[in-house]
Write an enzyme that holds these catalytic residues in place. Sequence first.
Site, short mmCIF file in Angstrom:
data_model
loop_
_atom_site.label_atom_id
_atom_site.label_comp_id
_atom_site.label_asym_id
_atom_site.label_seq_id
_atom_site.Cartn_x
_atom_site.Cartn_y
_atom_site.Cartn_z
N ASN A 144 25.29 24.33 -6.05
CA ASN A 144 25.35 23.51 -4.84
C ASN A 144 26.77 23.41 -4.25
O ASN A 144 26.93 23.21 -3.05
CB ASN A 144 24.72 22.13 -5.04
CG ASN A 144 25.36 21.33 -6.14
OD1 ASN A 144 26.15 21.86 -6.92
ND2 ASN A 144 25.04 20.06 -6.20
N GLU A 242 28.55 16.54 -16.06
CA GLU A 242 28.27 15.98 -14.74
C GLU A 242 26.83 16.33 -14.42
O GLU A 242 26.54 17.45 -14.01
CB GLU A 242 29.20 16.59 -13.68
CG GLU A 242 30.68 16.41 -13.96
CD GLU A 242 31.15 14.99 -13.79
OE1 GLU A 242 30.35 14.14 -13.34
OE2 GLU A 242 32.31 14.71 -14.12
N CYS A 276 24.59 15.95 -6.25
CA CYS A 276 24.17 15.00 -7.29
C CYS A 276 24.49 13.57 -6.90
O CYS A 276 23.93 12.65 -7.47
CB CYS A 276 24.76 15.38 -8.64
SG CYS A 276 26.47 15.86 -8.53
N GLU A 450 35.99 14.04 -13.61
CA GLU A 450 36.75 15.09 -12.93
C GLU A 450 37.53 14.42 -11.82
O GLU A 450 36.98 13.62 -11.07
CB GLU A 450 35.79 16.15 -12.37
CG GLU A 450 35.18 16.97 -13.48
CD GLU A 450 34.22 18.06 -13.00
OE1 GLU A 450 33.75 17.99 -11.85
OE2 GLU A 450 33.94 18.97 -13.79
#
Length: 470
Positions: A144, A242, A276, A450
Site C-alpha cells: 500500500n 505494524e 492501516c 517507526e
Amino acid sequence: MAYINGEWLETTDQENVYNPATGEVIGSVSIVGANETKEAIQAASESFKTWRKLPGATRGAYMAKAVEIMRSRADELANTITKENGKPLADAKGEVTSGINYLEWYAEEAKRVYGDVVPASHEDKHLMVLRQPVGVAAAITPWNFPFSMITRKIAPALAAGCTVVLKPAPATPLSAINVFECFHEAGVPAGVVNLVIGDAEAIGKEMTSSTDVSKLTFTGSTAVGKMLMRDSAATMKRMSMELGGHAPFIIFEDADLEAAANGVLMSKFRNAGQTCISTNRVYVQQSVASEFGDLLARKVSELTVGDGTKEGVDVGPLINDGAVQKVNEHVQDACSKGGKVLSGGNIIESDGNFFEPTVIQGATDTMRIATEETFGPVAPIFSFETTEEVIERANNSRYGLAGYCFTNDLSRAYEVMNELEYGIVGINDPTPITVQAPFGGIKESGTGKEGGKYGLDDYLIEKFVSIKTN
Ligand code: ADP
C-alpha cells in the site's frame, strides 16, 4: 530479482507485475527463494561487522547521498508507484516525499545515538549504558506504500548501525528495485542493504529461523504478523510489527462538521481506503448524524475515481479483484442489516479494480464492517449519544492503531485523548503522521514504533557496563 552483497541477481523464474487500474502487465521480475535469502543474510551479517563501527556521521553521509539521488529521481519513483499500486500520481508524489523525509531524518539522527552514564552507589564503580545496533534486521513490507514503507524501515536501521535484508510485497516489486538502485548509486557498501523478491513463505522462513538475523520488522496483516512472531520465537528476535487497524473517527455535535467531513474524506478515501490508519468506523453524535451523513455523501459523490495517472483523479483502483470482492461483501452485508447507502455502493465494471466511494448511514455494531478491516473506500456512519458510550464502543476492538476525534470542546478532546486505546490519536487532525513522531499500534495492531527517536530505539540494544576500579 535480488540485490545481494552489492550485486543484482536475475533468475529464470519470472513473475508479472500488473497495473491495477488497467489490468495490463507493466513489467516482470525474476523471483528468488530460500537459498538467495540465506546468501543475503550472510552478506548482511558480514557487512554488519564493519558498518556498525563506522561513525554515525559516515553512515549518515551515505544515507544523505541516497536522499539526493532519490530527490533527483522523484518523478520517476512516483510514476512507478502509481503504475504498480494505482494511487493517484499526486498521492504517489506525496509518498515519495514522505519516504525520502524518513531517510533524511535518520541520516541526521545517525550522529545522535547517545548512551548514558549512570550514577553509581559505590566509590569504586563506574556505570554506563552503551546503545549499540541490534544486528542484521530482516524487513517485510506491504504494497500500500511500496516506496515509503521501505525507507521507513531501512532508514532507522542504517542510522543505528544495522544491516538489512528486505522482502517487498509481490504486487509492488518495482518501487523496491528503485529504492535499492538509489542505495547502490549512493555507494552504500556491499552487503549493508540487500533485497530479495520472491516466494514469501520461503523467504519468511529463512528470515525467522536464521540465528544471524537479530531483528524482524514487518508491516502487513495481523494474521501474517502473528505467524512471523511465532516463527521468530525460537530465535528470540527483536520484533517490530505494524499490523492491521480498525480506526474509529468520532465526531461530536460541537465539531466543525465541514472540517470533520473533509477529515473523513482524507482519512477514509486516500489510497482508496487501503491504509492501516484509514477510518473504519465514523461515529457521529445523534443530533448531527443525519446532517453529517448528507454533507459527507455530497463530498464523496464529487470524488473522481479512475486511473491514477490521469489528471484530476482523487481515488484510484484497489490492489486486486479479491480486494474489490471483499469491499462488496462488506457493503452487501451492511445493506442486509439495515444500512442505507447514501452514496456509491457498487463495483465499477471495467478492466481495473474499482469500487465506488461509498457512504453508509445507520451502521450497527453487528455488521461485518464494524469489526473487520474493509481496506477499501467505504465510510459507515454509526450514531452515538454520550461521550462515555462512544469511547467504550470505539475501544471495543482487538485493533489499536489509530483513532480520530473532532470536537471544539477542550474537555472532551482531553477525555477522548486519554481514554482511546490506540497508539496514534488525531484530534481535529485526520493525518497524524510525521517523520519525527512515533507511528505504531497497541493490542493486535502490533508492537514497536517507526519515526523519530522512538523509531531508532527499535534497532538499538542497551548494554550495561559496570567498571570497578580501586
Ligand atoms: P496483505 O493482505 O495486505 O497483502 P500480507 O500480510 O499478506 O498483507 O502481506 C504483507 C507482506 O507480508 C507482503 O510482503 C507479503 O508478501 C508478506 N507475506 C505474506 N505471507 C507471508 C509469509 N508466510 N511469510 C513471509 N512473508 C509473508
